[in-house]
Write a protein that holds these residues in place. Structure first.
Motif, short mmCIF file in Angstrom:
data_model
loop_
_atom_site.label_atom_id
_atom_site.label_comp_id
_atom_site.label_asym_id
_atom_site.label_seq_id
_atom_site.Cartn_x
_atom_site.Cartn_y
_atom_site.Cartn_z
N ILE A 172 -48.49 103.06 31.86
CA ILE A 172 -47.80 103.67 30.79
C ILE A 172 -47.75 102.60 29.67
O ILE A 172 -47.99 102.98 28.43
N ILE A 224 -35.36 113.67 32.50
CA ILE A 224 -36.05 112.78 32.13
C ILE A 224 -37.22 113.44 31.23
O ILE A 224 -37.20 113.30 30.08
N ALA A 225 -37.78 114.32 31.79
CA ALA A 225 -38.92 115.23 30.85
C ALA A 225 -38.28 116.04 29.67
O ALA A 225 -38.95 115.91 28.47
N PHE A 256 -39.91 107.56 25.81
CA PHE A 256 -40.34 107.37 27.21
C PHE A 256 -39.41 106.52 28.03
O PHE A 256 -39.73 106.21 29.14
N SER A 257 -38.63 105.82 27.35
CA SER A 257 -37.73 104.70 28.35
C SER A 257 -37.07 105.23 29.26
O SER A 257 -36.98 104.53 30.41
N THR A 303 -38.13 107.64 31.45
CA THR A 303 -39.28 107.54 32.65
C THR A 303 -39.31 106.18 33.06
O THR A 303 -39.55 106.05 34.42
N ILE A 304 -39.48 105.02 32.22
CA ILE A 304 -39.70 104.03 32.62
C ILE A 304 -38.65 103.50 33.36
O ILE A 304 -38.94 102.64 34.52
N MET A 311 -35.70 114.99 38.02
CA MET A 311 -36.67 114.14 36.78
C MET A 311 -36.83 115.10 35.70
O MET A 311 -37.15 114.75 34.63
N TRP A 331 -36.20 105.05 34.96
CA TRP A 331 -36.10 105.79 36.34
C TRP A 331 -37.21 105.31 37.52
O TRP A 331 -37.05 104.98 38.54
N ALA A 332 -38.53 104.91 37.00
CA ALA A 332 -39.51 104.33 37.74
C ALA A 332 -38.92 103.12 38.27
O ALA A 332 -39.28 102.59 39.29
N ILE A 372 -36.93 113.92 27.12
CA ILE A 372 -37.77 113.22 26.20
C ILE A 372 -38.51 114.24 25.11
O ILE A 372 -38.66 113.87 23.99
N THR A 426 -37.25 116.27 42.26
CA THR A 426 -38.24 116.70 41.11
C THR A 426 -37.40 117.46 40.14
O THR A 426 -37.78 117.20 39.02
#
Length: 302
Positions: free
Chosen positions: A173, A34-35, A199-200, A202-203, A30, A205-206, A38, A27
Motif C-alpha cells: 500500500i 474502515i471501508a 487510507f490511514s 486501513t493501515i 472492517m 487496522w493492519a 474512507i 469482515t
C-alpha cells in the motif's frame, strides 16, 4: 479413532461454523469502520454537505461496534472455544475444568451449528484426523502431550504466516501510494490529504492486527517450548505418569485461554495453508513418536 466418530466430528463442525461466524463479523467491522469511512472521507472533499452525515455515521458506528458487534463476536468466540474444549477433553481424556471453562455447551447448540456446517461441507472436509494418527503407538499420557504441542505449533505457524501477509499488504500500500504521488507529482500536502489520510484507518487496522497476531504467536511459542521442556524430562524419566496428567491439564487451561482471547484468522488463509501445514504437523509428530518409542524400548521413559 475417537476423534473421527460422529459425535466428535459434529463438535469440530460446530466450532468451525461458529468461529466462521465470528470471522464474518470481523469482515463486517472492517467494512463499517474502515471501508465506508474512507469512502465518506473522500466523498466529503467533493460534496461538502456530506460533512455532518459523515460525522453522524462515525459516532453511530462507533457505538454499534463497541456495544453490539464486538460483544457478539466475543460471545461467538467463547462458544466455539468451549465446544473445542469439549472435543479435546473427550478425545484426549482430560477432565473438564468447571472453574476455567464454565458449563459445558448445550448439545442443541452443537447440533444446530454442526448442521449448518454440513450444509456446505457434508463430508467434514478438513475435520477428520484432527490430531496426527502417528501417535497411535504411544501410551495416552504421551500421545496427549504430542497433540497439545501440535495444537500450539499449528496456531502459531498460522498466525505468523498471517503476520507476513499483513506486513506485505502494508508495504505494498505504501509503495503504491509513493508511486502514485511521484507519477502525479504531488506535494506533501496533496499526498497526505488525498492518499494517506483517507487510507490511514486501513493501515492502522493492519498494524494493530499485525501486533495482536504477533503477541498471540509469541504466547503460543512460549507454551510450545514449555511442552518441549516437559517432553525432554519425560524422555529422561524425570516425571511420573501422574504428574504428566496434571501438567497436561494445566497446559490445556492455557490452550483454552489462548483460543478464547487470541484474534481470529480469516478462513481463506486457513484453507490456503491447511494442506501444507498438515504435512509439516504430521512430520513433527512422527519425530516425537520416534523419540518416545526409542526411549520406551530402552527403559528411558516413565
Amino acid at each position: 479413532e475417537d476423534q473421527n466418530t460422529q459425535q466428535q466430528l459434529d463438535r469440530l463442525a460446530a466450532q468451525r461454523y461458529i468461529y466462521s461466524q465470528s470471522k464474518k463479523l470481523l469482515t463486517l467491522q472492517m467494512l463499517l469502520t474502515i471501508a465506508i469511512p474512507i469512502t465518506l472521507s473522500i466523498s466529503v472533499t467533493i460534496v461538502q454537505n456530506l460533512k455532518i452525515w459523515a460525522a453522524f455515521y462515525g459516532i453511530v458506528i462507533s457505538i454499534i461496534d463497541v456495544a453490539f458487534i464486538e460483544h457478539y463476536q466475543k460471545s461467538l468466540k467463547t462458544r466455539a472455544t468451549k465446544i473445542q474444549e469439549l472435543f479435546d477433553c473427550d478425545v484426549l481424556k482430560i477432565k473438564w475444568h468447571d472453574l476455567k471453562a464454565g458449563n459445558r455447551p448445550d448439545n442443541e447448540i452443537i447440533s444446530e451449528a454442526a448442521e449448518n456446517f454440513k450444509k456446505k461441507c457434508p463430508e467434514y472436509k478438513g475435520l477428520k484426523n484432527w490430531y496426527p494418527v502417528s501417535i497411535t503407538p504411544l501410551p495416552l499420557h504421551l500421545a496427549r502431550l504430542v497433540c497439545q504441542r501440535t495444537n500450539c505449533w499449528w496456531n502459531s505457524k498460522l498466525r505468523r504466516r498471517y503476520k507476513a501477509v499483513l506486513l506485505t499488504g502494508i508495504i505494498l500500500i505504501i509503495l503504491v501510494f509513493v508511486a502514485i504521488s511521484i507519477h502525479k507529482k504531488m506535494t506533501m500536502m496533496d499526498f497526505i490529504l488525498s492518499l494517506f489520510a483517507p487510507f490511514s484507518p486501513t493501515i492502522l487496522w493492519a498494524l494493530r492486527e499485525y501486533y495482536k497476531q504477533s503477541e498471540a504467536a509469541d504466547a503460543l511459542d512460549k507454551l510450545k517450548s514449555h511442552i518441549e521442556d516437559i517432553w525432554t524430562k519425560i524422555i529422561n524419566k524425570e516425571l511420573t505418569e501422574e504428574s504428566i496428567e496434571s501438567i497436561s491439564r494445566d497446559i490445556q487451561n492455557e490452550i483454552f485461554d489462548r483460543r478464547r482471547s487470541d484474534p481470529v484468522v480469516f478462513d481463506w488463509l486457513y484453507k490456503l495453508l491447511r494442506d501444507n501445514q498438515e504435512v509439516q504437523m504430521n512430520k513433527g509428530a512422527e519425530e516425537l513418536v520416534r523419540e518416545a518409542l526409542i526411549s520406551l524400548n530402552t527403559g528411558g521413559a516413565s
